[in-house]
Design a protein around this motif. Structure first.
Motif, PDB file in Angstrom:
ATOM      1  N   GLU A  73      49.579 -72.629 -85.782  1.00 47.80           N
ATOM      2  CA  GLU A  73      48.326 -72.141 -86.352  1.00 47.80           C
ATOM      3  C   GLU A  73      47.151 -72.850 -85.698  1.00 47.80           C
ATOM      4  OE1 GLU A  73      46.003 -72.319 -90.603  1.00 47.80           O
ATOM      5  OE2 GLU A  73      48.134 -71.757 -90.666  1.00 47.80           O
ATOM      6  N   LEU A  74      46.198 -72.054 -85.211  1.00 50.49           N
ATOM      7  CA  LEU A  74      45.023 -72.598 -84.540  1.00 50.49           C
ATOM      8  C   LEU A  74      43.823 -72.720 -85.472  1.00 50.49           C
ATOM      9  CD1 LEU A  74      45.260 -70.520 -81.239  1.00 50.49           C
ATOM     10  CD2 LEU A  74      45.729 -72.971 -81.470  1.00 50.49           C
ATOM     11  N   ALA A  75      43.579 -71.694 -86.284  1.00 53.66           N
ATOM     12  CA  ALA A  75      42.395 -71.699 -87.152  1.00 53.66           C
ATOM     13  C   ALA A  75      42.509 -70.596 -88.185  1.00 53.66           C
ATOM     14  CB  ALA A  75      41.130 -71.499 -86.320  1.00 53.66           C
ATOM     15  N   ARG A  76      41.712 -70.741 -89.252  1.00 53.66           N
ATOM     16  CA  ARG A  76      41.572 -69.690 -90.255  1.00 53.66           C
ATOM     17  C   ARG A  76      40.107 -69.267 -90.287  1.00 53.66           C
ATOM     18  NH1 ARG A  76      45.860 -69.379 -94.803  1.00 53.66           N
ATOM     19  NH2 ARG A  76      47.667 -70.211 -93.676  1.00 53.66           N
ATOM     20  N   ASP A  77      39.899 -68.003 -90.531  1.00 55.05           N
ATOM     21  CA  ASP A  77      38.553 -67.452 -90.447  1.00 55.05           C
ATOM     22  C   ASP A  77      38.430 -66.311 -91.454  1.00 55.05           C
ATOM     23  OD1 ASP A  77      35.987 -67.060 -89.542  1.00 55.05           O
ATOM     24  OD2 ASP A  77      36.569 -65.990 -87.725  1.00 55.05           O
ATOM     25  N   ARG A  78      37.196 -65.978 -91.839  1.00 51.48           N
ATOM     26  CA  ARG A  78      36.956 -64.846 -92.732  1.00 51.48           C
ATOM     27  C   ARG A  78      36.226 -63.742 -91.978  1.00 51.48           C
ATOM     28  NH1 ARG A  78      38.009 -65.840 -97.934  1.00 51.48           N
ATOM     29  NH2 ARG A  78      36.747 -64.117 -98.651  1.00 51.48           N
ATOM     30  N   LEU A  79      36.417 -62.523 -92.441  1.00 46.18           N
ATOM     31  CA  LEU A  79      35.712 -61.408 -91.835  1.00 46.18           C
ATOM     32  C   LEU A  79      34.308 -61.289 -92.418  1.00 46.18           C
ATOM     33  CD1 LEU A  79      38.467 -58.625 -91.760  1.00 46.18           C
ATOM     34  CD2 LEU A  79      38.022 -60.458 -90.128  1.00 46.18           C
ATOM     35  N   VAL A  80      33.389 -60.838 -91.587  1.00 44.41           N
ATOM     36  CA  VAL A  80      32.018 -60.580 -92.037  1.00 44.41           C
ATOM     37  C   VAL A  80      31.672 -59.128 -91.720  1.00 44.41           C
ATOM     38  CG1 VAL A  80      31.273 -62.971 -91.752  1.00 44.41           C
ATOM     39  CG2 VAL A  80      31.070 -61.375 -89.824  1.00 44.41           C
ATOM     40  N   ALA A  81      30.699 -58.604 -92.427  1.00 48.34           N
ATOM     41  CA  ALA A  81      30.233 -57.240 -92.162  1.00 48.34           C
ATOM     42  C   ALA A  81      29.298 -57.255 -90.960  1.00 48.34           C
ATOM     43  CB  ALA A  81      29.520 -56.672 -93.386  1.00 48.34           C
ATOM     44  N   VAL A  82      29.434 -56.244 -90.111  1.00 48.43           N
ATOM     45  CA  VAL A  82      28.607 -56.112 -88.909  1.00 48.43           C
ATOM     46  C   VAL A  82      27.883 -54.772 -88.997  1.00 48.43           C
ATOM     47  CG1 VAL A  82      28.613 -55.977 -86.395  1.00 48.43           C
ATOM     48  CG2 VAL A  82      30.214 -57.508 -87.563  1.00 48.43           C
TER      49      VAL A  82
END
Length: 308
Positions: free
Chosen positions: A174-183
């Motif tokens: 596992e490298l990283a965790r991230d959240r999605l954002v609206a574009v």
């Protein structure tokens, strides 16, 4: 590095260079492009393939003035040819590694939205340290890259998956965790907001990756878990096109927060209940070339984890 040994056949000798030519023609569907890839004149490549076909007693390609395609015999021959060539090149690489020199190939796969690793920088560092390794790079969907690692078509891949996804048949870090954002486009009604939620977004038209891909599943699972549906009117195969269509106001998109700073002409909005994703680097559970081991070391993957 090229291996030029021969393999004894029923009536003659099958050269590894001939296998390389067959694979190049099969992948390019062209004798001309295959010759360019292999750095030989077309007549020499055609001669060697014709010679191999005579030794095999079967035509490997159907040739017309408009196209080249594999025959049934060629389709049957190709997988074993790839395995044979890979095995020969791996044997040479292992021999070189035994005396302290890393050679062979490093085939890397990635999704376009990888943000946890500077891939060009890592490949630059690797090339400077191991100049005799032939590097190749492929961009694809996460699920496709997993299968290619399992098959040995690529050695190392960088993925982005929903937090609920489980990897099987490969080693993963596992490298990283991230959240999605609206574009959204800068003039979109939501552009002035600092945060929103899935319910508000569900009334919008969306641009997204194709259904069934891991990148699409991140958003689909989040809306489904919230009991919401959405209208995905535009399905495209790259994050770049997703962002460009959103910038033109044709729909809104959801992309990883760590990826969007490189985008232009769009506005991003935090989504309170957005999906999260995990970025991984994966490699084969069963075989790992010296080049792959060296690249994982450059990525600071501990040696004991590489041996899992």
């Amino acid at each position: 590095m090229f291996v030029t040994s021969s393999i004894a056949g029923q009536d003659g000798y099958m050269e590894l260079q001939q296998l390389r030519y067959v694979i190049a023609v099969a992948e390019t569907n062209s004798f001309t492009r295959a010759a360019e890839r292999c750095l030989v004149v077309q007549s020499a490549l055609s001669h060697q393939i014709a010679r191999l076909e005579r030794e095999l007693g079967a035509r490997l390609f159907e040739r017309t003035s408009r196209r080249v395609r594999l025959t049934a015999a060629g389709a049957a021959f190709l997988p074993a040819a790839r395995l044979c060539l890979d095995a020969a090149e791996r044997a040479a690489a292992e021999a070189a590694a035994a005396v302290g020199e890393v050679r062979g190939r490093l085939a890397v796969g990635l999704i376009a939205t990888v943000a946890a690793v500077d891939i060009p920088g890592a490949l630059r560092d690797f090339h400077q340290q191991y100049p005799h390794v032939r590097i190749s790079l492929r961009v694809g969907a996460s699920e496709e890259l997993v299968e290619q690692v399992k098959e040995g078509a690529i050695e190392v891949a960088f993925l982005g998956l929903p937090t609920t996804a489980r990897l099987h048949g490969v080693n993963a870090h596992e490298l990283a965790r991230d959240r999605l954002v609206a574009v959204v486009a800068p003039d979109h009604p939501l552009a002035g907001e600092t945060t929103t939620d899935l319910r508000r977004l569900s009334s919008e038209v969306f641009v997204d990756l194709p259904a069934g891909t891991a990148g699409r599943a991140q958003s689909d699972l989040a809306f489904s878990a919230a009991g919401l549906s959405r209208d995905v009117a535009f399905e495209v195969t790259s994050a770049y096109l997703v962002a460009r269509l959103a910038a033109e106001g044709l729909g809104i998109a959801m992309l990883p927060a760590a990826y969007v700073p490189q985008l232009t002409d769009v506005t991003t909005i935090e989504v309170a209940d957005a999906a999260a994703r995990v970025e991984y680097v994966i490699w084969s559970r069963y075989t790992r070339t010296p080049a792959a081991s060296a690249f994982l070391t450059i990525l600071d993957i501990p040696a004991e984890e590489q041996d899992n």
